[in-house]
Design an enzyme around this catalytic site. Structure first.
Site, PDB file in Angstrom:
ATOM      1  CB  SER A  84      -0.945  -0.066   1.010  1.00  0.00           C
ATOM      2  OG  SER A  84      -0.022   0.012   2.330  1.00  0.00           O
ATOM      3  CE  LYS A  85      -2.090   5.389  -3.067  1.00  0.00           C
ATOM      4  NZ  LYS A  85      -3.065   6.895  -3.311  1.00  0.00           N
ATOM      5  NE  ARG A  86      -1.945   2.913   5.799  1.00  0.00           N
ATOM      6  CZ  ARG A  86      -1.789   2.237   6.781  1.00  0.00           C
ATOM      7  NH1 ARG A  86      -0.483   2.287   7.524  1.00  0.00           N
ATOM      8  NH2 ARG A  86      -2.018   1.005   6.718  1.00  0.00           N
ATOM      9  CB  SER A 125       6.305   0.146  -0.409  1.00  0.00           C
ATOM     10  OG  SER A 125       5.330  -1.081   0.472  1.00  0.00           O
ATOM     11  CB  THR A 137       2.353   2.287  -5.103  1.00  0.00           C
ATOM     12  OG1 THR A 137       1.954   3.746  -4.621  1.00  0.00           O
ATOM     13  CG2 THR A 137       2.490   1.262  -3.124  1.00  0.00           C
TER      14      THR A 137
END
Ligand code: GLU
Length: 492
Positions: free
Chosen positions: A262-264, A266, A268
């Protein structure tokens, strides 16, 4: 004479331009590309831009540019963002294919496989809450399936605009997934779902099926997050009388803690990797191995070599962990295979123009062995374009001190170094290193301790390219002026 293959393989990538190119979308695109190239099939890029509220042309540009950056090409679809849609099934933008969706929706309505639903969001919400309360699975309760013509006329008179709902046949759907093997779902649990909204906008499950048929897609290869959508798609395909493509769902990309990437947790967005100076060759290699391997120990492949080896049926079922260290490692390996001229060209965007091309080419051999990402060069090369005053402003006198050494001790060592450099037979790395080593020994210091104040004085930093090569590039005068400035600092 050979008869042409009656059903060449056709695959597609169908990104929604609702954000920048995601690592997962890039990997799915790569697998489709490799699959198509491996079997000599066609690779189609379709832009799923029906979500006008969220999609933007900037995101489409980001997606297309980054796919090109990776070295991927496709046979049909927009070749550049904002450019013409090329291919026998144009347009390849869903926003431009509304007529076809309308016609297919009408066909489903006429055959009774879909029906108008007048339920308001409020009514649907009430149904959902009631189902929650009685511990039933949330799904449409089928109210509008039984409406009479008079009911429909009454709702229409109220000003309600009906959505179109697909009447899902309550049957088991089984398919042979290219990667997961046999998969079964029970569509009796689904409930009828909306395929065209009340405002006339056709929705994903419907348009994807219509387009895959219209574009002759034979194999739908996509992320595992779509696996549960496939029984809906198969039901629609059957209702519309289409040919059923073969499906393949590739494993999710996971964070190191095995949660979904997820963006949170890693990075992306592909652009971010590109901006940090990952090479597209390294990125492609890395992505290829996120869910596939050649079954040997080999790890360095070009795109063409991957295409020669890649079998879609060899893709793993298990989730693929995104291992950033491996990406860094691969990037370093690829950087070291580049020629100096190629590396210089790739470093150019990361360096100021003040660093001329000739100097850059001389710097490259010093950087090559230690770069992980191209962007690391920005900091490593900065001392060459900073003024002497800027470099001097980077450090406190404490930074000059070798471990356990006082100011006066360091001053004495640096003075000895200055004298040694003055006596160097030439201002080039080898000679400078030889005299510095001899001076360190004469001074009774370990070379590393002796070099530290020199490095800080010349580059302003604890970390730099190899010291004596750096001094050679910086030149005699400037190097000596910086050493002198450090000495003054120590005396003060
Ligand atoms: N637009 C969908 C997505 O971006 C495509 C899914 C599919 O390949 O069917 O996830």
């Amino acid at each position: 004479m050979t008869t042409p293959d009656p059903s060449p393989i056709r695959v597609r990538m169908a990104p929604s331009p609702t954000g920048p190119l995601h690592i997962g979308t890039a990997r799915t695109s790569l697998y489709n590309y490799l699959f198509a190239r491996h079997v000599g099939g066609a690779f189609v890029l379709r832009v799923e831009d029906t979500d006008a509220a969220r999609g933007t042309s900037e995101w489409e540009q980001d997606i297309i540019d980054n796919l090109h950056w990776l070295g991927l090409s496709w046979d049909e679809g927009p070749q550049v963002a904002g450019g013409e849609d090329i291919g026998p099934h144009a347009p390849y933008h869903q926003s431009q294919r509304m007529d076809r969706y309308g016609a297919e929706a009408d066909r489903l309505l006429a055959s009774g496989r879909a029906y108008h639903c007048f339920c308001t969001p409020l009514e649907l919400d009430a149904v959902r809450r009631e189902q929650e309360r009685t511990h039933q699975p949330p799904r449409y309760n089928g109210r509008c399936l039984a409406l009479t013509d008079a009911d429909r006329a009454a709702f229409a008179a109220e000003g309600r605009r009906p959505a179109l709902r697909f009447a899902v046949p309550p049957e088991k759907i089984r398919f042979d997934d290219l990667i997961r093997g046999e998969v079964e779902f029970d569509n009796a649990l689904l409930g009828d779902f909306v395929i065209v909204r009340g405002d006339g906008m056709p929705l994903y499950h419907f348009v994807v099926v219509v387009d895959d048929e219209a574009m002759g897609i034979t194999h739908v290869v996509r992320g595992e997050d779509h696996l549960s959508n496939t029984p809906k798609h198969i039901a629609l395909i059957r209702a519309l009388g289409y040919r059923e493509p073969i499906f393949g769902h590739i494993p999710l990309i996971l964070n190191p803690d095995r949660t979904k990437m997820s963006k949170r947790k890693s990075q992306t967005a592909m652009t971010a990797y590109r901006e940090q100076g990952y090479l597209p060759e390294a990125m492609v290699n890395f992505l290829a191995f996120l869910g596939w391997s050649p079954g040997t120990e080999e790890e360095i492949f070009t795109l063409a070599e991957l295409a020669a080896r890649f079998e879609i049926t060899d893709v793993h079922k298990a989730g693929a962990v995104f291992d950033k260290d491996r990406l860094d490692y691969l990037n370093g390996v690829y950087i070291r295979t580049l020629t100096d001229a190629d590396l210089a060209a790739r470093l150019r965007p990361f360096l100021p123009n003040a660093l001329g091309d000739e100097l850059l080419l001389r710097l490259v051999p010093l950087l090559k062995e230690r770069l992980v990402r191209l962007a690391d060069a920005t900091e490593l090369a900065a001392f060459l374009t900073e003024t002497d005053a800027q470099v001097a402003a980077l450090y406190e006198s404490d930074l000059l001190l070798a471990k356990g050494r006082s100011g006066p001790e360091t001053e004495a060592a640096l003075t000895a170094a200055q004298a040694a450099f003055r006596a160097a037979p030439a201002w080039e790395a080898e000679a400078l290193e030889a005299v510095a080593r001899a001076a360190a020994e004469a001074h009774g210091w370990k070379a590393g301790d002796f070099f530290r104040p020199i490095r800080v004085a010349v580059t302003g930093r604890m970390v730099s390219p190899p010291l004596f090569g750096s001094m050679e590039l910086l030149g005699r005068e400037q190097s000596r002026a910086r050493l002198e400035a450090a000495l003054e600092r120590l005396r003060a």
